[in-house]
Design a protein around this motif. Structure first.
Motif, PDB file in Angstrom:
ATOM      1  N   GLN A   1       0.804  -1.208   0.078  1.00 24.53           N
ATOM      2  CA  GLN A   1       0.112  -0.049  -0.097  1.00 24.53           C
ATOM      3  C   GLN A   1       1.007   1.145   0.009  1.00 24.53           C
ATOM      4  O   GLN A   1       2.021   1.212   0.462  1.00 24.53           O
ATOM      5  CB  GLN A   1      -0.793  -0.001   1.215  1.00 24.53           C
ATOM      6  N   GLY A   2       0.328   2.148  -0.495  1.00 19.85           N
ATOM      7  CA  GLY A   2       0.762   3.834  -0.434  1.00 19.85           C
ATOM      8  C   GLY A   2       2.175   3.920  -1.378  1.00 19.85           C
ATOM      9  O   GLY A   2       2.332   3.064  -1.965  1.00 19.85           O
ATOM     10  N   THR A   3       2.594   5.147  -1.283  1.00 17.87           N
ATOM     11  CA  THR A   3       4.011   5.582  -1.905  1.00 17.87           C
ATOM     12  C   THR A   3       4.912   5.557  -0.859  1.00 17.87           C
ATOM     13  O   THR A   3       4.872   6.030  -0.047  1.00 17.87           O
ATOM     14  CB  THR A   3       3.532   6.896  -2.769  1.00 17.87           C
ATOM     15  N   ALA A   4       6.267   5.537  -1.604  1.00 18.79           N
ATOM     16  CA  ALA A   4       7.264   5.535  -0.829  1.00 18.79           C
ATOM     17  C   ALA A   4       7.839   6.899  -0.856  1.00 18.79           C
ATOM     18  O   ALA A   4       8.825   7.007  -0.065  1.00 18.79           O
ATOM     19  CB  ALA A   4       8.309   4.463  -1.198  1.00 18.79           C
ATOM     20  N   SER A   5       7.808   7.638  -1.867  1.00 20.41           N
ATOM     21  CA  SER A   5       8.392   9.197  -1.840  1.00 20.41           C
ATOM     22  C   SER A   5       7.425  10.111  -2.288  1.00 20.41           C
ATOM     23  O   SER A   5       6.569  10.037  -2.742  1.00 20.41           O
ATOM     24  CB  SER A   5       9.461   9.099  -2.917  1.00 20.41           C
ATOM     25  N   ASN A   6       7.744  11.632  -2.084  1.00 19.26           N
ATOM     26  CA  ASN A   6       7.062  12.621  -2.375  1.00 19.26           C
ATOM     27  C   ASN A   6       6.964  12.888  -3.871  1.00 19.26           C
ATOM     28  O   ASN A   6       7.972  12.642  -4.505  1.00 19.26           O
ATOM     29  CB  ASN A   6       7.730  14.115  -1.655  1.00 19.26           C
ATOM     30  N   ARG A   7       5.639  13.693  -4.252  1.00 21.66           N
ATOM     31  CA  ARG A   7       5.732  13.729  -5.876  1.00 21.66           C
ATOM     32  C   ARG A   7       5.108  15.040  -6.056  1.00 21.66           C
ATOM     33  O   ARG A   7       4.753  15.686  -5.085  1.00 21.66           O
ATOM     34  CB  ARG A   7       4.663  12.550  -6.233  1.00 21.66           C
ATOM     35  N   VAL A   8       5.317  15.565  -7.258  1.00 20.46           N
ATOM     36  CA  VAL A   8       4.751  17.021  -7.658  1.00 20.46           C
ATOM     37  C   VAL A   8       3.957  16.773  -8.751  1.00 20.46           C
ATOM     38  O   VAL A   8       4.177  16.342  -9.776  1.00 20.46           O
ATOM     39  CB  VAL A   8       6.063  17.785  -8.181  1.00 20.46           C
ATOM     40  N   GLN A   9       2.805  17.794  -8.787  1.00 22.75           N
ATOM     41  CA  GLN A   9       2.003  17.788  -9.932  1.00 22.75           C
ATOM     42  C   GLN A   9       2.384  19.048 -10.815  1.00 22.75           C
ATOM     43  O   GLN A   9       2.415  20.300 -10.215  1.00 22.75           O
ATOM     44  CB  GLN A   9       0.523  18.072  -9.207  1.00 22.75           C
ATOM     45  N   LEU A  10       2.514  18.782 -11.989  1.00 19.40           N
ATOM     46  CA  LEU A  10       3.039  19.996 -12.620  1.00 19.40           C
ATOM     47  C   LEU A  10       1.665  20.470 -13.850  1.00 19.40           C
ATOM     48  O   LEU A  10       0.911  19.450 -14.179  1.00 19.40           O
ATOM     49  CB  LEU A  10       4.180  19.532 -13.698  1.00 19.40           C
ATOM     50  N   CYS A  11       1.957  21.671 -14.354  1.00 19.09           N
ATOM     51  CA  CYS A  11       1.145  22.244 -15.377  1.00 19.09           C
ATOM     52  C   CYS A  11       1.877  22.734 -16.586  1.00 19.09           C
ATOM     53  O   CYS A  11       2.830  23.072 -16.247  1.00 19.09           O
ATOM     54  CB  CYS A  11       0.091  23.204 -14.757  1.00 19.09           C
ATOM     55  N   ILE A  12       1.388  22.561 -17.616  1.00 14.60           N
ATOM     56  CA  ILE A  12       2.087  23.084 -19.052  1.00 14.60           C
ATOM     57  C   ILE A  12       1.135  24.324 -19.181  1.00 14.60           C
ATOM     58  O   ILE A  12       0.168  24.254 -19.524  1.00 14.60           O
ATOM     59  CB  ILE A  12       2.328  22.118 -20.123  1.00 14.60           C
ATOM     60  N   ARG A  13       2.078  25.413 -19.553  1.00 17.09           N
ATOM     61  CA  ARG A  13       1.711  26.669 -20.102  1.00 17.09           C
ATOM     62  C   ARG A  13       1.296  26.669 -21.809  1.00 17.09           C
ATOM     63  O   ARG A  13       2.276  26.414 -22.411  1.00 17.09           O
ATOM     64  CB  ARG A  13       2.480  27.950 -19.890  1.00 17.09           C
ATOM     65  N   ASN A  14       0.043  26.873 -21.920  1.00 14.19           N
ATOM     66  CA  ASN A  14      -0.264  26.516 -23.473  1.00 14.19           C
ATOM     67  C   ASN A  14      -1.092  27.744 -23.752  1.00 14.19           C
ATOM     68  O   ASN A  14      -2.368  27.915 -23.368  1.00 14.19           O
ATOM     69  CB  ASN A  14      -1.151  25.286 -23.577  1.00 14.19           C
ATOM     70  N   LYS A  15      -0.320  28.827 -24.608  1.00 16.31           N
ATOM     71  CA  LYS A  15      -1.179  29.948 -25.002  1.00 16.31           C
ATOM     72  C   LYS A  15      -1.986  30.626 -23.781  1.00 16.31           C
ATOM     73  O   LYS A  15      -2.905  30.869 -23.507  1.00 16.31           O
ATOM     74  CB  LYS A  15      -2.383  29.680 -25.938  1.00 16.31           C
ATOM     75  N   GLN A  16      -0.897  30.881 -22.909  1.00 16.27           N
ATOM     76  CA  GLN A  16      -1.307  31.647 -21.719  1.00 16.27           C
ATOM     77  C   GLN A  16      -2.356  30.815 -20.785  1.00 16.27           C
ATOM     78  O   GLN A  16      -2.974  31.624 -19.884  1.00 16.27           O
ATOM     79  CB  GLN A  16      -1.669  33.164 -22.081  1.00 16.27           C
ATOM     80  N   ALA A  17      -2.326  29.562 -21.092  1.00 12.95           N
ATOM     81  CA  ALA A  17      -3.459  28.911 -20.277  1.00 12.95           C
ATOM     82  C   ALA A  17      -2.653  27.600 -19.833  1.00 12.95           C
ATOM     83  O   ALA A  17      -1.965  27.385 -20.323  1.00 12.95           O
ATOM     84  CB  ALA A  17      -4.512  28.498 -21.124  1.00 12.95           C
ATOM     85  N   LEU A  18      -3.050  27.306 -18.620  1.00 11.32           N
ATOM     86  CA  LEU A  18      -2.149  25.932 -17.971  1.00 11.32           C
ATOM     87  C   LEU A  18      -3.092  24.910 -18.066  1.00 11.32           C
ATOM     88  O   LEU A  18      -4.320  24.814 -17.924  1.00 11.32           O
ATOM     89  CB  LEU A  18      -2.258  26.452 -16.447  1.00 11.32           C
ATOM     90  N   GLN A  19      -2.421  23.761 -18.593  1.00 11.34           N
ATOM     91  CA  GLN A  19      -2.960  22.703 -18.793  1.00 11.34           C
ATOM     92  C   GLN A  19      -2.178  21.502 -17.775  1.00 11.34           C
ATOM     93  O   GLN A  19      -1.355  21.168 -17.692  1.00 11.34           O
ATOM     94  CB  GLN A  19      -2.641  21.967 -20.241  1.00 11.34           C
ATOM     95  N   CYS A  20      -3.179  21.118 -16.737  1.00 11.26           N
ATOM     96  CA  CYS A  20      -2.818  20.294 -15.906  1.00 11.26           C
ATOM     97  C   CYS A  20      -2.935  18.529 -15.890  1.00 11.26           C
ATOM     98  O   CYS A  20      -2.490  17.853 -15.087  1.00 11.26           O
ATOM     99  CB  CYS A  20      -3.203  20.835 -14.405  1.00 11.26           C
ATOM    100  N   VAL A  21      -3.864  18.524 -16.929  1.00  8.50           N
ATOM    101  CA  VAL A  21      -4.220  17.240 -17.144  1.00  8.50           C
ATOM    102  C   VAL A  21      -3.891  16.835 -18.621  1.00  8.50           C
ATOM    103  O   VAL A  21      -3.751  17.613 -19.470  1.00  8.50           O
ATOM    104  CB  VAL A  21      -5.626  16.848 -16.663  1.00  8.50           C
ATOM    105  N   ASP A  22      -4.039  15.555 -18.880  1.00  8.14           N
ATOM    106  CA  ASP A  22      -3.878  15.188 -20.265  1.00  8.14           C
ATOM    107  C   ASP A  22      -5.065  14.688 -20.779  1.00  8.14           C
ATOM    108  O   ASP A  22      -5.945  14.967 -20.222  1.00  8.14           O
ATOM    109  CB  ASP A  22      -2.908  13.865 -20.356  1.00  8.14           C
ATOM    110  N   LYS A  23      -5.025  14.254 -22.195  1.00  6.17           N
ATOM    111  CA  LYS A  23      -6.422  14.197 -22.854  1.00  6.17           C
ATOM    112  C   LYS A  23      -7.172  13.134 -21.918  1.00  6.17           C
ATOM    113  O   LYS A  23      -8.571  13.297 -22.395  1.00  6.17           O
ATOM    114  CB  LYS A  23      -6.055  13.612 -23.976  1.00  6.17           C
ATOM    115  N   ALA A  24      -6.747  12.305 -21.346  1.00  2.00           N
ATOM    116  CA  ALA A  24      -7.248  11.352 -20.543  1.00  2.00           C
ATOM    117  C   ALA A  24      -8.043  11.735 -19.338  1.00  2.00           C
ATOM    118  O   ALA A  24      -8.843  11.178 -18.635  1.00  2.00           O
ATOM    119  CB  ALA A  24      -6.700   9.807 -20.395  1.00  2.00           C
ATOM    120  N   GLY A  25      -7.651  12.841 -18.889  1.00  2.63           N
ATOM    121  CA  GLY A  25      -8.036  13.610 -17.541  1.00  2.63           C
ATOM    122  C   GLY A  25      -6.961  13.144 -16.688  1.00  2.63           C
ATOM    123  O   GLY A  25      -7.454  13.658 -15.403  1.00  2.63           O
ATOM    124  N   LYS A  26      -5.912  12.672 -16.911  1.00  2.00           N
ATOM    125  CA  LYS A  26      -4.935  12.238 -15.483  1.00  2.00           C
ATOM    126  C   LYS A  26      -4.008  13.404 -15.563  1.00  2.00           C
ATOM    127  O   LYS A  26      -3.776  13.732 -16.256  1.00  2.00           O
ATOM    128  CB  LYS A  26      -4.363  10.920 -16.117  1.00  2.00           C
TER     129      LYS A  26
END
Length: 717
Positions: free
Chosen positions: A50-75
């Motif tokens: 169970q669980g995760t063993a290390s810390n993680r970071v959520q990233l966003c990609i700046r796309n035309k002055q807008a931030l995209q934080c999920v992929d096409k699948a919504g992840k």
């Protein structure tokens, strides 16, 4: 487990230290440890998943002055901080948020799960090893219990058989007792019937006599009685002068002298058998059932052997191995008997071995021309059937040696006057260990005795079976016609044997013969001191001296009884014999320069065994107790030191003991005190001089040492 080598111990200590510690725990501790390890391993494994063993970071990609934080699948874009740092330099990447680790000790839980399962595996292996060892022990225990059960069942079966056999024996005993009682009653009836018949006959004869003498006067009756007596023995009252029945029956006045001697020397078959047994040079087997009279025949045989040897001026040597402590005509008291011990047969083996060594000494040293002069050497094996059975079952290695020695004596010993006399209850020579095969049976003479003895209580014991079996044996009597003749003679003699209560015999001596033994009374053999003190060895020098005496015609007269003298008479006789020469000159005494010694003197000192002195010399006065005072009485004009000088000179010159003693006597002769015999007095005087006047010089000489040791041994004996 015990290490096999030092290397094995090091490996166990280094690789299995923890396991060896775990194996020392009891079974309950082992099971508890294994269960705890399994529970801990399962729990740790579940937690580690169970669980995760290390810390993680959520990233966003700046796309035309807008931030995209999920992929096409919504992840959402989520990665570890390590990879996020690599993307941090890109201006289009924006860190949205940081997600902390939900299971930071995941690796530890995984290690704990692995360790727990490893411990459980080790525990299971230890339990499996213990179970395997326990299974082996349980298998052995099952076999043990099965064997115990079989033994118990066999014991119960033997007990049942024993109880049944005891009842059978008791029933057989009761039947035999009833049969014996019936036989006694029948015998009593027969005796009473014979007595009644005899009484009736006497009464009838008395009535007839009364009728014949009726009316006669008393004088006429006496004349008639005298007439009847004369009719029954018509020549008894007609002998005149010096005539007797013995003189009439003597054939010497009717035949020639040679014929008369032949008639007088005629012997019965039994008397001839006893004579043949004594003079036979073959080993013999004397067999018969219990009560057949073997001991009486042995007594007559012993008496004949000693009588024959003494007639030739020889000393017979007879030794006995038996199981019973009987007298054997006095030979037991003389030390000739060795009793067989079934637990430790060492003494019996030693007797046979010494007897065989005596035989080998004759075999190696006696020429063919001198064999006829050898004295008889006999070994009696009494109750041999029982001894052989014990040796074959309990002492096989010892029996193999004994059997070879006996075969050697049986086949070769007759040429050297060495024979066996075997008393047994069996005719099977191979079973008795006396011959190797049937072809060697001719080397032994067989005598079988039979007798049916009637006891006072009406019982009978003994039989004639062995005599009959000996005759019927084709290896003993090969001719069929001879067997039939001997069996017919046996049947005729059995009735006379029963009536006279004397044994009937069969012997292979003389080609096979049967007959009745005479009545034999057991005798006591009086042995001479030389025969009593003899050892079971062959003295070659003594035998050669005997041959010299035979060639020279010298015979010695042995006297068993010596006159008993008082102390004063004994000492006077000693002085007269040893020191008082009377009218004889000193030159008559033996000196060192004498040309030759008498045979008696030579045998006395060369053999080292002088004739034993009488009981007067036992203890204090044995061979004179030499002292200065005693020496002064016997040699008043001679100093002991002067006499010792002659001893020392003779000893240092290498002279033997006999020559040294002669030098002592020669010194006395020169001083007016000669002696004319070599007796134990000379030895005791020499011993006294050495002990009191020697400073150790001549006592170290080998001959003097041997002389002192022999004298010491004779005194102890």
């Amino acid at each position: 487990m015990t290490p096999l080598t030092e290397k094995h111990a090091q490996l166990l200590k280094s690789n299995r230290a923890l396991l060896l510690t775990f194996e020392r725990l009891p079974i309950a501790g082992k099971l508890s440890a294994v269960a705890l390890a399994l529970i801990l391993g399962v729990y740790s494994g579940i937690t580690a998943i169970q669980g995760t063993a290390s810390n993680r970071v959520q990233l966003c990609i700046r796309n035309k002055q807008a931030l995209q934080c999920v992929d096409k699948a919504g992840k959402p874009y989520i990665m570890t901080e390590y990879y996020a740092e690599r993307w941090k330099a890109n201006p289009n990447v924006v860190f949205h948020k940081r997600i902390p680790a939900t299971n930071p000790h995941k690796a530890l839980w995984m290690a704990l799960a692995g360790g727990s399962f490893w411990v459980a595996g080790i525990g299971f292996r230890s339990l499996q090893n213990s179970e395997r060892q326990l299974a082996n022990y349980e298998a052995i225990a099952e076999k043990r219990d099965l064997a115990k059960g079989q033994l118990n069942a066999r014991s119960e079966l033997l007990e049942d058989y024993r109880a049944m056999r005891i009842k059978e024996v008791q029933a057989e005993g009761d039947v035999e007792a009833v049969a014996n009682d019936c036989a006694v009653v029948i015998k009593q009836c027969e005796v009473l019937g014979e007595a009644d018949i005899r009484i009736a006959q006497l009464e009838a004869e008395e009535a007839i006599f009364e009728a014949e003498t009726a009316g006669l006067s008393e004088d006429k009756k006496q004349e008639y009685i005298a007439f009847l007596r004369n009719q029954k023995t018509p020549f008894q009252f007609q002998l005149t002068g010096t005539q007797t029945l013995d003189s009439i029956n003597n054939p010497s006045d009717k035949v020639e002298s040679d014929s008369a001697l032949a008639i007088q020397s005629r012997k019965t078959p039994g008397e001839q058998l006893l004579e043949d047994l004594a003079y036979s040079d073959k080993s013999m087997l004397l067999t018969g059932s219990t009560g057949a009279g073997k001991s009486h025949t042995l007594s007559a045989w012993l008496d004949s052997v000693y009588s024959q040897a003494r007639s030739k001026r020889q000393a017979a040597s007879v030794w006995i191995l038996g199981r019973k402590n009987d007298s054997f005509c006095g030979l037991r008291e003389a030390g000739k008997l060795t009793i067989f011990n079934s637990i430790d047969p060492t003494k019996a083996y030693k007797l046979i071995e010494n007897f065989h060594k005596n035989f080998l000494a004759r075999l190696d040293n006696i020429s063919e021309a001198d064999r006829k002069h050898l004295p008889p050497l006999r070994l009696i094996l009494e109750d041999w059937s029982s001894i052989v059975l014990t040796l074959r079952k309990a002492h096989k290695a010892l029996w193999a040696k004994i059997e070879l020695m006996l075969l050697d004596i049986i086949t070769v010993g007759r040429d050297y006057n060495v024979c066996l006399l075997v008393l047994a209850q069996s005719l099977n020579l191979e079973a008795l260990g006396l011959v190797g095969d049937a072809n060697l049976r001719a080397n032994m003479a067989i005598v079988a005795q039979g007798l049916l003895v009637k006891t006072e209580d009406g019982k009978t014991k003994g039989d004639y079976l062995l005599v009959e079996l000996a005759i019927k044996n084709q290896y003993i009597v090969s001719d069929n016609a001879q067997r039939q003749t001997l069996l017919a003679q046996l049947n005729e003699l059995m009735a006379e044997s029963k009536a006279k209560q004397i044994p009937v015999f069969f012997t292979t001596l003389g080609g096979g013969n049967v007959g009745l033994l005479p009545c034999i009374e057991k005798s006591i053999i009086k042995l001479t001191p030389e025969e009593i003190d003899e050892k079971l060895d062959f003295d070659i020098e003594k035998f050669r001296q005997y041959l010299i005496q035979q060639e020279a015609g010298i015979t010695t007269v042995e006297t068993n009884k010596k006159p008993q003298l008082s102390d004063s008479e004994y000492w006077q006789r000693t002085y007269d014999l040893e020191f008082n020469l009377g009218d004889k000159k000193p030159s008559d005494s033996p000196t060192e320069d004498s040309p030759e010694d008498s045979q008696e003197e030579v045998s006395d000192y060369d053999n080292g065994q002088p004739e034993p002195l009488s009981d007067k010399l036992s203890g204090e006065v044995s061979g004179f107790v030499w002292t200065v005072r005693r020496f002064g009485q016997m040699f008043p004009n001679l100093a002991p030191e002067q006499l010792f000088v002659s001893v020392s000179e003779a000893a240092l010159s290498g002279a033997n003991i006999r020559t040294i003693i002669k030098s002592v006597l020669k010194c006395g002769e020169k001083n007016g005190h000669p002696t004319r015999s070599y007796s134990r007095h000379g030895k005791s005087l020499l011993k006294w001089l050495i002990q009191n006047y020697d400073d150790g010089e001549i006592a170290q000489l080998p001959k003097i040492q041997e002389f002192l040791q022999n004298e010491r041994g004779n005194n102890n004996a």
